[in-house]
Enzyme design. Structure first.
Site, PDB file in Angstrom:
ATOM      1  N   LYS A 166       0.839  -1.192   0.000  1.00 20.83           N
ATOM      2  CA  LYS A 166       0.000   0.000   0.000  1.00 20.83           C
ATOM      3  C   LYS A 166       0.877   1.247   0.000  1.00 20.83           C
ATOM      4  O   LYS A 166       1.945   1.264   0.628  1.00 20.83           O
ATOM      5  CB  LYS A 166      -0.898   0.004   1.239  1.00 20.83           C
ATOM      6  N   ASP A 194      -0.048   0.294  -4.540  1.00 23.11           N
ATOM      7  CA  ASP A 194      -1.492   0.541  -4.665  1.00 23.11           C
ATOM      8  C   ASP A 194      -1.865   1.692  -3.739  1.00 23.11           C
ATOM      9  O   ASP A 194      -1.726   1.575  -2.525  1.00 23.11           O
ATOM     10  CB  ASP A 194      -2.233  -0.748  -4.254  1.00 23.11           C
ATOM     11  N   GLU A 220      -1.175   0.900  -8.898  1.00 21.68           N
ATOM     12  CA  GLU A 220      -2.617   0.599  -8.936  1.00 21.68           C
ATOM     13  C   GLU A 220      -3.431   1.750  -8.343  1.00 21.68           C
ATOM     14  O   GLU A 220      -3.081   2.288  -7.291  1.00 21.68           O
ATOM     15  CB  GLU A 220      -2.824  -0.681  -8.129  1.00 21.68           C
ATOM     16  N   GLU A 246     -10.797  -1.837 -10.069  1.00 22.80           N
ATOM     17  CA  GLU A 246     -11.492  -2.586  -9.024  1.00 22.80           C
ATOM     18  C   GLU A 246     -12.771  -1.872  -8.591  1.00 22.80           C
ATOM     19  O   GLU A 246     -13.616  -2.468  -7.936  1.00 22.80           O
ATOM     20  CB  GLU A 246     -10.572  -2.881  -7.829  1.00 22.80           C
ATOM     21  N   ASP A 269     -13.299  -6.855 -10.539  1.00 19.46           N
ATOM     22  CA  ASP A 269     -13.586  -7.804  -9.460  1.00 19.46           C
ATOM     23  C   ASP A 269     -14.787  -8.631  -9.897  1.00 19.46           C
ATOM     24  O   ASP A 269     -15.866  -8.076 -10.144  1.00 19.46           O
ATOM     25  CB  ASP A 269     -13.884  -7.046  -8.157  1.00 19.46           C
ATOM     26  N   HIS A 296      -9.096  -8.114  -9.628  1.00 19.77           N
ATOM     27  CA  HIS A 296      -9.022  -7.800  -8.206  1.00 19.77           C
ATOM     28  C   HIS A 296      -9.700  -8.952  -7.476  1.00 19.77           C
ATOM     29  O   HIS A 296     -10.797  -9.366  -7.859  1.00 19.77           O
ATOM     30  CB  HIS A 296      -9.784  -6.491  -7.958  1.00 19.77           C
ATOM     31  N   GLU A 329      -4.212 -12.127  -7.430  1.00 21.23           N
ATOM     32  CA  GLU A 329      -4.054 -11.442  -6.143  1.00 21.23           C
ATOM     33  C   GLU A 329      -4.402 -12.393  -5.001  1.00 21.23           C
ATOM     34  O   GLU A 329      -5.470 -13.001  -4.991  1.00 21.23           O
ATOM     35  CB  GLU A 329      -4.992 -10.229  -6.107  1.00 21.23           C
TER      36      GLU A 329
HETATM   37 MG    MG Z   1      -6.317  -2.327  -5.047  1.00 18.19          MG
END
Ligand code: MG
Length: 376
Positions: A166, A194, A220, A246, A269, A296, A329
């Site tokens: 992150k 991300d 991301e 996502e 997703d 995702h 993922e």
């Molecule tokens: Mg993400």
């Protein structure tokens, strides 16, 4: 093979170790699942991504319109749900409800046909899947940098070939932490970042400049998912591949991303963007724009098994003799709703995942654990 029962189920886990990202903190994990049963007693499980109560309300909205339809006519069911919701919900959590039902119908179809879902989709274009570890969230711990480094080294030791961390703490802190992680794990492990749309275009460009020598595999959700042009402007200013999607829905939403040349990598997703049925179409469209698809995936084993079947069937983009394996993922945060509630466990072997071969999704529900985690 009539659908006779559609049962939304909300499950909840209180997290021992809360974690946060650029937007908010997770203290609990709450997910809406759906169990659909046919007149012959065959059932399938689906899952919707997003606020569980709203997903449940969406499932209850669709229920009277699709009860009694043939479970094998899953595209007809999909179209019925789509047209029933089009006037109110072209985006968002209603489509998670539609997606949950769609995933459950694929599970049923596979069980009836006694075939894994990937085969119903057209077969295995990819023999194995390369999972990447999603982790390195933020915590209130004062030693965040050393904690992150330690966590990244653990994933490397476990054999992961990619790690996603992150960002979103500000350019200075992000640069310090990403640099520390890259230095610790070396160059042989892919490193993705991300921000969960934490930044303005200007800030995102600054971060790309600061990280340009760290071999970042993708950035991301750098900016708001609403700003398709900001995405494409960022792509013009950096060599770092840009990923997003996502928070995008249906092929119509993804067409916006593609027509604006917003992303190198699209991340639908399955449990939100329209289910397996719609994400297969999104993936086909991505391919025509030369955009890679890496879904995702988040939630219980239902979502992850659905992702494995779809990824197995993804077109290589482009194809070549020594084709790299597709990424998937694999979230590393505490998740009993995946590891205890559903099985078999998704465990990489030599850094790879095998494609499930059981009929349907191949995911099993632990009924005892379901009693424990069920809250609605
Ligand atoms: Mg993400």
């Amino acid at each position: 093979m009539k659908i006779i029962k559609i049962e939304p189920v909300i499950v909840n886990q209180h997290l021992e170790k809360p974690f946060h990202f650029s937007q908010w903190e997770y203290q609990t994990r709450t997910i809406c699942l759906v169990k659909i049963t046919t007149e012959d007693g065959i059932f399938g499980w689906g899952e919707g991504y997003g606020p569980a109560g709203m997903v449940k309300a969406g499932i209850e909205f669709f229920t009277p319109f699709i009860t009694g339809m043939d479970a094998l006519d899953n595209e007809v069911v999909w179209q019925n749900m789509y047209l029933r919701s089009l006037d109110y919900a072209r985006r968002g959590v209603f489509l998670s409800a539609l997606s949950a039902i769609d995933v459950a119908l694929w599970d049923i179809k596979g069980k009836i046909m006694e075939r894994p879902v990937y085969q119903l989709l057209g077969g295995k274009k990819n023999e194995k899947i390369k999972p990447y570890a999603t982790g390195l969230y933020f915590s209130q711990n004062r030693n965040l940098k050393s904690d992150l480094v330690e966590e990244a080294l653990k994933y490397k030791e476990e054999g992961y070939l990619g790690i996603k961390m992150k960002v979103g703490l500000g350019i200075k802190k992000d640069t310090e932490y990403v640099t520390a992680i890259r230095k610790a794990i070396g160059d042989e492990v892919d490193l993705m970042i991300d921000s969960n749309h934490a930044y303005t275009l200007k800030e995102a460009v600054q971060l790309c400049v600061a990280l340009k020598d760290l071999n970042i595999a993708w950035f991301e959700e750098p900016v708001s998912p609403e700003l398709y042009d900001n995405y494409s402007q960022l792509r013009d200013k950096t060599d770092i591949p840009i990923a997003g999607g996502e928070c995008e829905y249906l092929r119509h939403g993804f067409l916006q991303l593609f027509q604006h040349h917003s992303v190198d990598i699209a991340q639908p997703d399955i449990c939100a963007a329209g289910g397996i049925t719609e994400v297969k179409k999104i993936a086909a469209m991505a391919n025509t724009f030369g955009v890679e698809v890496i879904p995702h995936s988040w939630g219980t084993g239902i979502a992850l098994y659905a992702a494995m079947h779809l990824i197995a069937n993804l077109d290589p983009s482009p194809g070549r003799m020594y084709q790299p394996l597709p990424w998937m993922e694999l979230d590393q945060t505490e998740n009993d709703l995946r590891d205890v509630l559903t099985g078999p466990p998704i465990v990489p072997e030599n850094g790879m995942l095998r494609i499930p071969e059981m009929p349907g999704l191949g995911v099993e529900m632990n009924e005892k654990a379901l009693e424990k985690f069920r809250v609605g």
